[in-house]
Design a protein around this motif. Structure first.
Motif, PDB file in Angstrom:
ATOM      1  N   LEU B 177       1.259  -2.210  -8.296  1.00  0.00           N
ATOM      2  CA  LEU B 177       2.185  -2.982  -7.187  1.00  0.00           C
ATOM      3  C   LEU B 177       3.791  -2.654  -7.435  1.00  0.00           C
ATOM      4  CD1 LEU B 177       2.248  -4.847  -4.833  1.00  0.00           C
ATOM      5  CD2 LEU B 177       2.227  -6.912  -6.240  1.00  0.00           C
ATOM      6  N   SER B 180       5.050   0.542  -6.727  1.00  0.00           N
ATOM      7  CA  SER B 180       5.516   0.808  -5.111  1.00  0.00           C
ATOM      8  C   SER B 180       6.741   0.012  -4.793  1.00  0.00           C
ATOM      9  CB  SER B 180       4.018   0.232  -4.463  1.00  0.00           C
ATOM     10  OG  SER B 180       4.179  -1.189  -4.347  1.00  0.00           O
ATOM     11  N   ARG B 182       9.347  -0.300  -6.871  1.00  0.00           N
ATOM     12  CA  ARG B 182      10.448   0.681  -7.262  1.00  0.00           C
ATOM     13  C   ARG B 182      10.368   1.853  -6.187  1.00  0.00           C
ATOM     14  NH1 ARG B 182       7.618   2.233 -12.480  1.00  0.00           N
ATOM     15  NH2 ARG B 182       9.495   3.931 -12.851  1.00  0.00           N
ATOM     16  N   ALA B 183       9.323   2.360  -5.626  1.00  0.00           N
ATOM     17  CA  ALA B 183       9.452   3.367  -4.816  1.00  0.00           C
ATOM     18  C   ALA B 183       9.928   2.918  -3.530  1.00  0.00           C
ATOM     19  CB  ALA B 183       7.978   4.014  -4.565  1.00  0.00           C
ATOM     20  N   ASN B 189      11.323   5.905   2.843  1.00  0.00           N
ATOM     21  CA  ASN B 189      10.578   7.019   3.808  1.00  0.00           C
ATOM     22  C   ASN B 189       9.642   7.292   3.205  1.00  0.00           C
ATOM     23  OD1 ASN B 189      12.345   6.990   6.239  1.00  0.00           O
ATOM     24  ND2 ASN B 189      13.894   8.005   5.201  1.00  0.00           N
ATOM     25  N   MET B 190       9.596   7.881   1.879  1.00  0.00           N
ATOM     26  CA  MET B 190       8.483   8.377   1.191  1.00  0.00           C
ATOM     27  C   MET B 190       7.535   7.461   0.867  1.00  0.00           C
ATOM     28  SD  MET B 190       7.837   7.959  -2.481  1.00  0.00           S
ATOM     29  CE  MET B 190       6.968   8.767  -3.742  1.00  0.00           C
ATOM     30  N   ARG B 192       6.537   4.636   2.572  1.00  0.00           N
ATOM     31  CA  ARG B 192       5.933   4.564   3.781  1.00  0.00           C
ATOM     32  C   ARG B 192       4.987   5.623   3.921  1.00  0.00           C
ATOM     33  NH1 ARG B 192      10.369   1.814   5.700  1.00  0.00           N
ATOM     34  NH2 ARG B 192      11.244   3.776   6.501  1.00  0.00           N
ATOM     35  N   ALA B 193       5.393   6.892   3.781  1.00  0.00           N
ATOM     36  CA  ALA B 193       4.359   7.900   4.058  1.00  0.00           C
ATOM     37  C   ALA B 193       3.366   8.081   2.868  1.00  0.00           C
ATOM     38  CB  ALA B 193       5.510   9.257   3.837  1.00  0.00           C
ATOM     39  N   GLN B 194       3.579   7.527   1.803  1.00  0.00           N
ATOM     40  CA  GLN B 194       2.513   7.071   0.857  1.00  0.00           C
ATOM     41  C   GLN B 194       1.857   5.970   1.126  1.00  0.00           C
ATOM     42  OE1 GLN B 194       1.875   9.688  -0.563  1.00  0.00           O
ATOM     43  NE2 GLN B 194       3.624  10.960  -0.609  1.00  0.00           N
ATOM     44  N   GLY B 195       1.711   5.208   2.183  1.00  0.00           N
ATOM     45  CA  GLY B 195       0.986   3.949   2.581  1.00  0.00           C
ATOM     46  C   GLY B 195       1.757   2.882   2.070  1.00  0.00           C
ATOM     47  N   ILE B 196       2.896   2.555   1.579  1.00  0.00           N
ATOM     48  CA  ILE B 196       3.334   1.529   1.218  1.00  0.00           C
ATOM     49  C   ILE B 196       3.963   0.614   2.185  1.00  0.00           C
ATOM     50  CG2 ILE B 196       5.092   0.886  -0.587  1.00  0.00           C
ATOM     51  CD1 ILE B 196       4.756   3.378  -2.214  1.00  0.00           C
ATOM     52  N   ASN B 197       3.513  -0.759   2.214  1.00  0.00           N
ATOM     53  CA  ASN B 197       4.362  -1.274   3.076  1.00  0.00           C
ATOM     54  C   ASN B 197       5.664  -1.898   2.383  1.00  0.00           C
ATOM     55  OD1 ASN B 197       5.035  -3.723   4.651  1.00  0.00           O
ATOM     56  ND2 ASN B 197       2.936  -4.676   4.605  1.00  0.00           N
TER      57      ASN B 197
END
Lengths: 264, 321
Positions: B177, B180, B182-183, B189-190, B192-197
């Motif tokens: 968590l 995610s 930190r990302a 953009n990245m 969300r592309a990795q499925g992070i809300n």
């Protein structure tokens, strides 16, 4: 594997900047299809891709991935079906995070993120192997920040991230356009290999007609938000540059001279 | 000599203030550095933390429980700002300002709760200051003992709390968590592309950050012996000053995430030592805001000016060659 039914999208409706970007797109990708998409600037190539990814909601129509209607799902929820590589090498990775942390983020695509460790020792070994296969020497730099990598290295890493969890569809948005010709070729070869090894269904937008002809088993040409040409199998395999240019002139009715530069 | 002596005598007190503000600086680090978001809620949250903690202690609550409630109140404030930003689409800075403004009214009400319960209708409905007395109230810490060599010296407890908070944050931002979040700050953009809300993560980051800021306010109220509605005014700038001072001085040395958080705390301590020094030199306490704003402006401008100057120098070298 992927179905688009009558998809419409207009940007800035009701303003002077109104732009009909997608004008009734119908498209079905079968499992294992590797489609290349060409068209001049503003034809709607990247827009189709963003519609599939759910970057914004579409105006009407529906999108089905692997039998599931995803039209209403937000971008992050669709991500579990999709692997994505962007045109800008900066876009696909988190520059301030380590190479292995980026991979670990991608490994958890489509899963709920818990209070378990963000990366485990076993994963590190797995990533080391995968990076070695990539052949860029990144396996010795796993704790380096991704921001230190070159554009080509970042695209190769993004490609690896996109396929770490096997996606239902791999979306490639002109992912070699920002690279120098030699690096672009390397990344394209990696792309071919990754798609073949994992038996992926892929959708590759490109500016480069030669690449569109040389790669994939199916080719789509777009113009003004519509698919104007769709060729697959034997016919695609024997397609030449000239035929494609003639086709474009014939179907779109626009002057080949003015668009030649954009498509070549 | 006299000057040095009096400055030396006030150093422990500055250290205590710096440590308590250090928690606030960690909160600012989380939003400003990790989420890449300027959260102005904190000016209100710091006062809220102080107000909630002080009012509960005067009502006879255990100070640890009062501290916990203050943290929860701060988290709630962060939640409001987060939802204004993500669910209502209001720019982050404006969302923070709105919550901060609303908290000003609320804080005045909160501090009057104790009196209203005790005196009923006779009590004032709002209150701008609430005093705490270490003789009458069971406080966790007080600046009165800051020069004592005993276990009730507040510096001991502050160091322990700061260490525990840094350890907790280090653990949390290493989890799935936390990574995610930190990302989300590094590249939405990245993410969300990795499925992070990303929306949920921003809210979560603001909740954690404001919880820490409220904790800082609660400790400061006990340490200084009062909660005031104005104690948080300009807090964001002090927090930024701490983060930036820590970064400028220690970035090369401290690579690890826990050390980077520690750098912010050290930045807060340095800030208060410097403030103590300039106060001894004869500045008025009310001049401090001007001074703080100037310090932050200078430190924020340095990297930009340096780059401009350096690139110009590089160009000149090129034309020479």
């Amino acid at each position: 594997m992927l179905e688009l039914h009558n998809v419409y999208k207009t940007f800035n409706p009701g303003t002077v900047n109104e732009k009909r970007a997608l004008n009734g797109i119908d498209l079905t990708l079968n499992e294992g299809d590797f489609v290349t998409v060409i068209g001049s600037n503003g034809a709607g190539k990247s827009t189709v891709l963003n519609a599939i990814a759910g970057v914004w909601p579409i105006d009407s129509g529906s999108i089905v991935i692997d039998g599931q209607d995803v039209t209403a799902l937000p971008e992050h929820k669709r991500a579990k079906f999709l692997g994505r590589v962007f045109q800008d090498p900066m876009n696909g990775t988190a520059a301030t995070m380590q190479i292995q942390e980026n991979l670990a983020l991608a490994k958890r695509r489509g899963k709920s993120r818990t209070l378990m460790p963000g990366i485990t020792r076993r994963e590190q070994e797995e990533y080391r192997e995968l990076l070695r296969d990539l052949g860029l020497g990144l396996e010795d730099r796993m704790t380096s920040k991704v921001g230190l990598l070159s554009g080509g290295q970042r695209q190769a890493l993004t490609l690896l991230m996109a396929t770490l969890q096997k996606p239902k569809v791999l979306l490639l948005d002109e992912h070699t356009a920002a690279l120098d010709p030699k690096t672009a070729e390397t990344v394209l070869n990696t792309t071919d290999a990754v798609i073949e090894v994992n038996h992926l269904t892929a959708f590759m937008v490109t500016h480069n007609m030669k690449d569109a002809i040389a790669h994939g088993n199916r080719l789509i040409m777009m113009n003004e938000g519509k698919i104007i040409f769709d060729v697959a199998g034997e016919e695609k395999a024997h397609l030449t540059m000239k035929e494609l240019l003639d086709k474009f002139a014939e179907i779109s009715g626009s002057s080949i001279q003015s668009d030649k530069t954009l498509l070549a | 000599m006299d000057f040095l002596l009096s400055f030396g005598r006030s150093l422990p007190s500055a250290l205590g203030q710096g440590l308590a503000w250090g928690l606030m600086a960690i909160g600012v680090y989380l939003t400003y550095k990790i989420l890449d978001l300027a959260d102005l809620t904190v000016d209100g949250t710091l006062s809220t933390g102080g107000a909630v903690c002080a009012v509960l202690i005067t009502m006879g609550w255990d100070p640890w429980l009062a501290l916990l409630m203050a943290v929860l109140a701060g988290m709630l404030a962060g939640l409001v700002t987060g939802l204004l930003h993500t669910a209502c689409g209001i720019p982050a800075i404006l969302s923070g300002i709105l919550t901060q403004l609303a908290l000003y009214s609320l804080n005045l009400r909160i501090m009057a709760i104790g009196d209203i319960i005790k005196l009923g209708d006779a009590a004032a409905k709002t209150k701008a200051t609430l005093g705490l007395n270490v003789d009458r109230n069971p406080l966790m810490l007080s600046s009165r003992y800051v020069r004592e060599l005993s276990s009730r010296n507040p510096l001991i407890l502050l160091v322990i709390i700061v260490a525990v908070v840094i350890a907790l944050m280090y653990w949390f931002f290493g989890t799935e968590l936390g990574c995610s979040i930190r990302a989300t700050g590094a590249n939405p953009n990245m993410a969300r592309a990795q499925g992070i809300n990303t929306s949920r993560n921003k809210v979560l980051g603001l909740v954690v950050s404001n919880g820490l800021v409220a904790m800082s306010g609660a400790l400061l109220a006990q340490y200084s012996g009062s909660a005031t509605v104005d104690m948080g005014r300009g807090a964001i700038v002090i927090g930024l000053a701490a983060v930036i001072i820590g970064e400028v001085l220690l970035d090369k040395l401290f690579r690890n995430f826990a050390l980077k958080l520690l750098a912010s705390v050290i930045g807060a301590v340095i800030y208060y030592v410097v403030i103590t020094l300039v106060l001894r030199l004869g500045l008025e306490a009310t001049d401090l805001k001007l001074l703080t704003a100037m310090v932050v402006a200078v430190f924020l401008a340095i990297p930009y000016l340096k780059e401009r100057y350096m690139s110009k120098a590089k160009k000149e070298v090129k034309t020479d060659a």
